[in-house]
Design a protein around this motif. Structure first.
Motif, short mmCIF file in Angstrom:
data_model
loop_
_atom_site.label_atom_id
_atom_site.label_comp_id
_atom_site.label_asym_id
_atom_site.label_seq_id
_atom_site.Cartn_x
_atom_site.Cartn_y
_atom_site.Cartn_z
N MET A 1 0.84 -1.20 0.00
CA MET A 1 0.00 0.00 0.00
C MET A 1 0.87 1.25 0.00
SD MET A 1 -3.03 1.34 -0.07
CE MET A 1 -4.42 0.44 0.66
N GLU A 2 1.89 1.25 0.81
CA GLU A 2 2.78 2.42 0.89
C GLU A 2 3.40 2.72 -0.47
OE1 GLU A 2 6.98 3.54 3.10
OE2 GLU A 2 5.57 2.19 4.11
N ARG A 3 3.85 1.70 -1.16
CA ARG A 3 4.48 1.90 -2.46
C ARG A 3 3.46 2.33 -3.52
NH1 ARG A 3 7.85 -3.40 -3.58
NH2 ARG A 3 8.51 -2.20 -5.43
N LEU A 4 2.28 1.74 -3.49
CA LEU A 4 1.24 2.12 -4.46
C LEU A 4 0.85 3.59 -4.31
CD1 LEU A 4 -1.06 -1.02 -4.37
CD2 LEU A 4 0.12 -0.13 -6.39
N ARG A 5 0.79 4.05 -3.08
CA ARG A 5 0.35 5.43 -2.84
C ARG A 5 1.39 6.46 -3.23
NH1 ARG A 5 -3.22 4.72 2.79
NH2 ARG A 5 -5.19 4.26 1.68
N THR A 6 2.61 6.03 -3.53
CA THR A 6 3.58 6.98 -4.07
C THR A 6 3.15 7.43 -5.47
OG1 THR A 6 4.97 5.23 -5.03
CG2 THR A 6 5.48 5.97 -2.78
N ARG A 7 2.40 6.57 -6.18
CA ARG A 7 1.89 6.95 -7.51
C ARG A 7 0.39 7.21 -7.48
NH1 ARG A 7 1.87 3.92 -13.48
NH2 ARG A 7 1.33 5.85 -14.58
N PHE A 8 -0.35 6.38 -6.74
CA PHE A 8 -1.81 6.51 -6.67
C PHE A 8 -2.18 6.86 -5.23
CE2 PHE A 8 -0.74 3.04 -9.69
CZ PHE A 8 -1.10 3.67 -10.87
N PRO A 9 -2.08 8.14 -4.86
CA PRO A 9 -2.21 8.52 -3.45
C PRO A 9 -3.59 8.22 -2.85
CG PRO A 9 -2.13 10.46 -4.88
CD PRO A 9 -1.76 9.30 -5.72
N ASP A 10 -4.61 8.13 -3.69
CA ASP A 10 -5.95 7.87 -3.17
C ASP A 10 -6.38 6.44 -3.44
OD1 ASP A 10 -6.65 10.40 -2.03
OD2 ASP A 10 -6.69 11.21 -4.05
N THR A 11 -5.47 5.51 -3.19
CA THR A 11 -5.82 4.09 -3.21
C THR A 11 -6.61 3.79 -1.95
OG1 THR A 11 -3.83 3.52 -4.46
CG2 THR A 11 -4.94 1.74 -3.28
N LEU A 12 -7.86 3.38 -2.13
CA LEU A 12 -8.76 3.16 -1.00
C LEU A 12 -8.97 1.69 -0.68
CD1 LEU A 12 -11.53 5.81 -1.79
CD2 LEU A 12 -9.43 6.10 -0.48
N VAL A 13 -8.83 0.84 -1.70
CA VAL A 13 -9.05 -0.59 -1.50
C VAL A 13 -7.90 -1.36 -2.15
CG1 VAL A 13 -10.59 -2.54 -1.95
CG2 VAL A 13 -11.57 -0.28 -1.52
N LEU A 14 -7.30 -2.26 -1.39
CA LEU A 14 -6.21 -3.08 -1.91
C LEU A 14 -6.50 -4.54 -1.60
CD1 LEU A 14 -3.39 -3.48 -3.14
CD2 LEU A 14 -2.43 -3.05 -0.85
N SER A 15 -6.43 -5.38 -2.62
CA SER A 15 -6.61 -6.82 -2.43
C SER A 15 -5.55 -7.56 -3.21
CB SER A 15 -8.02 -7.25 -2.88
OG SER A 15 -8.23 -6.94 -4.24
N PHE A 16 -5.46 -8.86 -2.95
CA PHE A 16 -4.41 -9.67 -3.56
C PHE A 16 -5.03 -10.91 -4.20
CE2 PHE A 16 -2.65 -7.26 -0.10
CZ PHE A 16 -1.46 -6.75 -0.63
#
Length: 387
Positions: free
Chosen positions: A311-326
């Motif tokens: 999540m931390e790495r994704l938000r460096t590009r997509f700061p408003d990532t609200l839902v993360l799944s795998f």
């Protein structure tokens, strides 16, 4: 005669923890602009005005402002209660509000009492059916079977009876029905509350065949079930399953002869929704995803092993990532093996600890983590031996 069909405002709702009051204020601004520019005569809100039965003070103020602005722009407002609303609270002061052009339909006794809109010929008669919870509404309606179909059927029968009486009296009308229901053929999204508790959820479409237009609420995607039976959809997206939907309302036009046209009115949401899928490195590097950088994002990572600090790495590009799944491309690591089975096959304490870490995060322990586990286990074993 222009009628703007809306529904499911859900004032006060949040989106995955993000407050939406500002976005809802903006859609109301656009609605009021539409009323002025298109000279709308009436705005319909077919249920779920609020998102909960006890809305906050700021939410009530937003609706108060919206009703004032819409009526000041020259349109009447006709609203009915939905399954998210408290019918009693929403209907408070209805007789007084009618003097200002706001018509509340929240009671069963008001179902056959239409709001008449002049067309230069037979008026448009708007009948509002509030959300009818079958177990509660059936006794008052005199219905033996507490199902959605039976209670809505009885409400429709009462409306038809009033339409026929007016025709017999020489004062025919073009009947328009507002209803907050799940009609057969409708397509759901993830953000609607299920209506099936207490009976069969869907009502037959042919219940509404005899009306000039039926303005439905409850389903959040705009849908045409027949030329004269439609869902306007919600004015804003309330789940990622609505990411591809166009939001707004429906402009319904009548003349003295009846229904003339129905056309969509679009109100783009202040923030786009993006549903992304791929490996972490692909998502961070793909230039084709630039449009998602300022959107609310739902991301599914397909890496075979769950990346550290994803999540931390994704938000460096997509700061408003609200839902993360795998969803690993190779399938779940333990698809054919429960954690209990893995535990039973472990040969020592270190394997148990590393196996637990792998189970909860879908990534094997690295060498540094194994070393740390070994050190901790050694200290525990030494302490136990000393006792």
């Amino acid at each position: 005669m222009r009628i703007l069909h809306t529904s499911d405002w859900h004032l006060g709702r949040s989106f995955h923890g993000v407050g939406m009051l500002s976005a809802q204020q903006q859609f109301i601004d656009r609605l009021v602009e539409t009323v002025r520019e298109r000279e709308v005569n009436a705005v319909l809100i077919a249920g779920d005005v609020y998102d909960r039965a006890l809305p906050g003070v700021d939410v009530v103020r937003l609706l108060d402002s919206a009703l004032d602005r819409i009526t000041a722009a020259g349109a009447k407002v006709i609203l009915s209660s939905g399954n998210h609303d408290s019918a009693a609270r929403l209907g408070f002061g209805s007789r007084i509000f009618e003097r200002g052009g706001v018509y509340l339909r929240t009671r069963i006794t008001e179902i056959p009492d239409p709001v008449l809109l002049e067309t230069g010929g037979p008026p448009v008669a708007v009948y509002g059916i509030p959300y009818l919870e079958p177990r509660l509404a059936a006794p008052e309606l005199g219905v033996d079977t507490p199902h959605h179909e039976t209670v809505i059927g009885e409400a429709v029968r009462r409306i038809r009876e009033d339409v026929q009486r007016r025709a017999a009296d020489g004062t025919p009308v073009h009947p328009v029905v507002m209803a907050h229901v799940f009609a057969s053929g409708g397509i759901t999204t993830d953000s609607e509350r299920d209506l099936t508790v207490g009976g069969v959820g869907a009502v037959p479409l042919d219940l509404f065949d005899s009306f000039a237009y039926t303005a439905l609420g409850h389903l959040h995607g705009r849908q045409e079930l027949s030329p004269s039976v439609r869902y306007s959809g919600s004015p804003l997206p309330y789940s990622f399953s609505e990411a591809r939907q166009q939001k707004g309302g429906l402009m319904v036009e009548f003349d003295a002869g009846g229904l003339v046209s129905v056309e969509p009115v679009l109100w783009p949401a202040p923030r786009r929704l993006a549903v992304l899928r791929g490996t972490l490195e692909h998502l961070l590097a793909d230039p084709g995803l630039a449009d998602a950088e300022d959107a609310y994002c739902q991301i599914t990572l397909t890496d075979d092993e769950r990346p550290a600090k994803a999540m931390e790495r994704l938000r460096t590009r997509f700061p408003d990532t609200l839902v993360l799944s795998f969803d690993p491309a190779s399938g779940p690591r333990t698809a054919n093996q429960t954690y209990s089975q893995r535990l039973a096959r472990a040969t020592d304490d270190l394997e148990i600890c590393c196996g637990f870490l792998d189970h909860v995060r879908s990534r094997q322990a690295d060498e540094q983590e194994k070393k740390l586990f070994a050190e901790v286990l050694s200290k525990v074993q030494s302490a136990e031996a000393a006792q």
